[in-house]
Design an enzyme around this catalytic site. Structure first.
Site, short mmCIF file in Angstrom:
data_model
loop_
_atom_site.label_atom_id
_atom_site.label_comp_id
_atom_site.label_asym_id
_atom_site.label_seq_id
_atom_site.Cartn_x
_atom_site.Cartn_y
_atom_site.Cartn_z
N ASP A 183 40.48 132.39 23.74
CA ASP A 183 41.57 133.08 22.42
C ASP A 183 41.16 134.52 22.50
O ASP A 183 39.95 135.18 23.12
CB ASP A 183 40.98 132.39 21.27
CG ASP A 183 41.57 132.92 20.08
OD1 ASP A 183 42.96 133.25 19.95
OD2 ASP A 183 40.80 133.23 18.88
N ASP A 240 41.84 137.21 19.45
CA ASP A 240 41.57 137.95 18.15
C ASP A 240 40.44 136.91 17.49
O ASP A 240 40.55 135.76 17.34
CB ASP A 240 42.60 137.75 16.98
CG ASP A 240 43.70 138.73 17.70
OD1 ASP A 240 43.48 140.01 17.86
OD2 ASP A 240 44.97 138.27 17.74
N ASP A 254 37.91 130.88 18.10
CA ASP A 254 36.95 130.85 16.75
C ASP A 254 37.74 130.05 15.44
O ASP A 254 37.29 130.01 14.57
CB ASP A 254 36.99 132.27 16.13
CG ASP A 254 38.41 132.84 15.87
OD1 ASP A 254 39.39 132.45 16.55
OD2 ASP A 254 38.61 133.53 14.74
#
Length: 223
Positions: A19, A21, A175
């Site tokens: 991922d 961001d 995240d």
């Protein structure tokens, strides 16, 4: 620190799907600045970073829609956000501490690497290039690269197809619960990072492993 529900078969891992961001880069300030510029164009007051971050992870359109909350012209604000952000991608955005070293160690070990994000591909490529990270990744898939976006497994499957690998040989690193759900839908291993934007969402569903730093991430991957 590493929390594990399932042992990651490090010897079998051939690829890492990252991922962007909240995982590779801390982009919170630049996203918030551009979002608030778009709100200002609608005559609306700025929002605090914490509020804006609550809408991150599902694509730029959903971010703008959530922050507008039914106020103003969504299409106009969306266009303004894209334009402002395009010109300010790496003003404050930086890789999380230790992440470039983890990427380099993974490459040295022969792991294939890709980015799978819901951020528009133009912004994604601009950030990776601007921070000197693009060379680590063979494939980059953004939120508008395909008809679907995470947690739909299409992006992960497209990456695996391009790399010529099977799902069980790859790990999705992210995240948020969106990344965990993507991994499950595509048959990948999931590794959550609790230092990012949405650590609370990693509680449900739980990833196979969860780490709280780049050092723990490297350890979990056997780097």
């Amino acid at each position: 620190m590493i929390q594990s529900d399932h042992a990651l078969p490090v010897a079998q891992v051939r690829a890492l799907l990252w991922d962007l961001d909240g995982t590779l880069v801390d982009s919170r300030a630049d996203i918030t600045s551009s979002l608030n510029a778009a709100l200002a164009g609608q005559g609306l007051d700025p929002l605090p970073l914490e509020t804006v971050m609550g809408f991150v992870g599902h694509g730029a359109r959903d971010l703008v829609r959530g922050c507008l909350a039914g106020r103003g012209d969504e299409d106009e604000a969306y266009g303004a956000f894209l334009d402002h952000y395009r010109a300010n991608l790496v003003v404050a955005t930086r890789p999380y501490p230790g992440i470039p070293e983890v990427l380099a160690a993974a490459r040295a070990r022969g792991l294939r690497q890709a980015v799978l994000t819901n951020k528009p591909i133009e912004h994604t490529e601009g950030i990776l290039a601007g921070l000197g990270l693009r060379g680590f990744f063979e494939v980059v898939v953004g939120g508008d690269s395909l008809p679907t976006r995470k947690p739909d497994p299409e992006g992960a499957r497209a990456i695996l197809g391009a790399l010529g690998l099977r799902p069980e040989s790859a790990v999705m690193v992210g995240d948020s619960d969106t990344d965990t759900r993507t991994a499950r839908a595509a048959g990948l291993w999931s590794l959550g990072v609790a230092y990012g934007i949405s650590p609370g969402s990693l509680a449900d569903p739980r990833p196979d492993l969860c780490v709280d730093s780049a050092a723990a991430l490297a350890e979990a991957l056997g780097l």
